[in-house]
Write a protein that holds these residues in place. Sequence first.
Motif, PDB file in Angstrom:
ATOM      1  N   ASP A  12      -2.688  -2.767  -4.517  1.00  0.00           N
ATOM      2  CA  ASP A  12      -1.737  -2.710  -5.826  1.00  0.00           C
ATOM      3  C   ASP A  12      -1.098  -2.875  -6.136  1.00  0.00           C
ATOM      4  OD1 ASP A  12      -3.633  -2.109  -8.737  1.00  0.00           O
ATOM      5  OD2 ASP A  12      -1.445  -1.008  -8.644  1.00  0.00           O
ATOM      6  N   LEU A  14       1.349  -1.879  -8.842  1.00  0.00           N
ATOM      7  CA  LEU A  14       2.270  -0.965  -8.667  1.00  0.00           C
ATOM      8  C   LEU A  14       2.591  -0.473  -8.137  1.00  0.00           C
ATOM      9  CD1 LEU A  14      -0.434   0.033 -12.269  1.00  0.00           C
ATOM     10  CD2 LEU A  14       1.785  -0.867 -12.321  1.00  0.00           C
ATOM     11  N   ARG A  17       5.693  -2.284  -6.360  1.00  0.00           N
ATOM     12  CA  ARG A  17       6.376  -1.965  -7.146  1.00  0.00           C
ATOM     13  C   ARG A  17       7.005  -1.003  -6.809  1.00  0.00           C
ATOM     14  NH1 ARG A  17       6.619  -7.118  -9.204  1.00  0.00           N
ATOM     15  NH2 ARG A  17       4.434  -7.779 -10.542  1.00  0.00           N
ATOM     16  N   GLN A  18       6.475   0.374  -6.619  1.00  0.00           N
ATOM     17  CA  GLN A  18       7.037   1.749  -6.136  1.00  0.00           C
ATOM     18  C   GLN A  18       7.544   1.418  -4.865  1.00  0.00           C
ATOM     19  OE1 GLN A  18       4.075   4.699  -5.722  1.00  0.00           O
ATOM     20  NE2 GLN A  18       5.856   7.040  -6.462  1.00  0.00           N
TER      21      GLN A  18
END
Length: 74
Positions: A12, A14, A17-18
């Motif tokens: 994913d 997201l 990006r984390q």
Amino acid sequence: MTSNYKKIFTGDSLVARQIVSQLHGLGIEAIIKDEAESARLSGFASSMLGQVDLFVNKDEVAKATPVVNKITQK
């Protein structure tokens, strides 16, 4: 052609990006490869929406892997 980068995560965007945020805190530069976005910008469709690959320099894999494991095992 050889690459100095190794894939450390696929999933994913997201989550990727984390992971990148945490890696930057450790001084590790990461590259996100988003095939769906590349296809969209080229005028093509993709069935892999939201899925990205995350790469780091081969010399930093050992330092980056624990970050990936910590975030993906929540």
